[in-house]
Design a protein around this motif. Structure first.
Motif, mmCIF file in Angstrom:
data_model
loop_
_atom_site.group_PDB
_atom_site.id
_atom_site.type_symbol
_atom_site.label_atom_id
_atom_site.label_comp_id
_atom_site.label_asym_id
_atom_site.label_seq_id
_atom_site.Cartn_x
_atom_site.Cartn_y
_atom_site.Cartn_z
ATOM 1 N N ARG A 38 0.824 -1.211 0.000
ATOM 2 C CA ARG A 38 0.000 0.000 0.000
ATOM 3 C C ARG A 38 0.853 1.254 0.000
ATOM 4 O O ARG A 38 0.359 2.359 0.242
ATOM 5 C CB ARG A 38 -0.907 -0.020 1.220
ATOM 6 C CG ARG A 38 -1.928 -1.149 1.139
ATOM 7 C CD ARG A 38 -2.803 -1.204 2.334
ATOM 8 N NE ARG A 38 -3.558 0.022 2.500
ATOM 9 C CZ ARG A 38 -4.238 0.357 3.593
ATOM 10 N NH1 ARG A 38 -4.259 -0.472 4.610
ATOM 11 N NH2 ARG A 38 -4.889 1.483 3.667
ATOM 12 N N SER A 39 2.135 1.094 -0.292
ATOM 13 C CA SER A 39 3.046 2.240 -0.292
ATOM 14 C C SER A 39 2.923 3.011 -1.600
ATOM 15 O O SER A 39 2.213 2.608 -2.515
ATOM 16 C CB SER A 39 4.484 1.764 -0.102
ATOM 17 O OG SER A 39 4.945 1.125 -1.271
ATOM 18 N N ARG A 40 3.653 4.096 -1.699
ATOM 19 C CA ARG A 40 3.672 4.872 -2.938
ATOM 20 C C ARG A 40 4.740 4.374 -3.902
ATOM 21 O O ARG A 40 4.919 4.907 -4.977
ATOM 22 C CB ARG A 40 3.867 6.345 -2.643
ATOM 23 C CG ARG A 40 5.230 6.673 -2.076
ATOM 24 C CD ARG A 40 5.440 8.133 -1.912
ATOM 25 N NE ARG A 40 5.109 8.531 -0.559
ATOM 26 C CZ ARG A 40 5.544 9.637 0.008
ATOM 27 N NH1 ARG A 40 6.308 10.452 -0.663
ATOM 28 N NH2 ARG A 40 5.205 9.932 1.222
ATOM 29 N N ASN A 41 5.463 3.353 -3.497
ATOM 30 C CA ASN A 41 6.544 2.807 -4.317
ATOM 31 C C ASN A 41 6.019 1.713 -5.247
ATOM 32 O O ASN A 41 5.115 0.972 -4.908
ATOM 33 C CB ASN A 41 7.652 2.255 -3.428
ATOM 34 C CG ASN A 41 8.233 3.334 -2.537
ATOM 35 O OD1 ASN A 41 8.369 4.477 -2.942
ATOM 36 N ND2 ASN A 41 8.571 2.966 -1.321
#
Length: 122
Positions: A38-41
């Motif tokens: 769920r990260s932006r990566n």
């Protein structure tokens, strides 16, 4: 066997304008682009020829916000090990030292070693 490179793309969507268009181009080339949890990566999985095609596409489109990705992918060329270079050289016909160096940004010594080994395989 084609070597699949895994490249982490930190803050991919935030750093690119028209990220949806870039994601579509990446997937059209057959690359695997996934968000990490769920990260932006994000994470890109592609072989060497797909990465080359993607870099060429980014340079042709001349979208300013995509250039960081092109630079990051070009840096991945430098991380090709001997086995990756050998696999690439096997796929290509009539490859010269200069052509291999231009294609992969490898050193002269690496290119010579790969082509010498390739000649011994014949």
């Amino acid at each position: 066997m084609e070597v699949i490179l895994t490249i982490n793309l930190p803050a991919f969507v935030r750093r690119t304008i028209k990220a949806y268009a870039l994601k579509a181009h990446i997937r059209q080339l057959g690359c695997d682009l996934n968000r990490i949890g769920r990260s932006r990566n994000w994470q890109l999985k592609a072989n060497f020829s797909q990465i080359q095609a993607l870099v060429k596409l980014i340079e042709q489109e001349q979208e300013e916000s995509w250039l960081w990705l092109g630079k990051l992918l070009k840096r991945e060329y430098q991380h090709l090990n001997h086995d990756n270079l050998l696999a690439l050289a096997i796929r290509l016909d009539n490859l010269t030292v200069t052509a291999l160096m231009a294609l992969t940004d490898c050193t002269l010594a690496q290119a010579r070693k790969v082509l010498d080994e390739l000649e011994d395989l014949d």
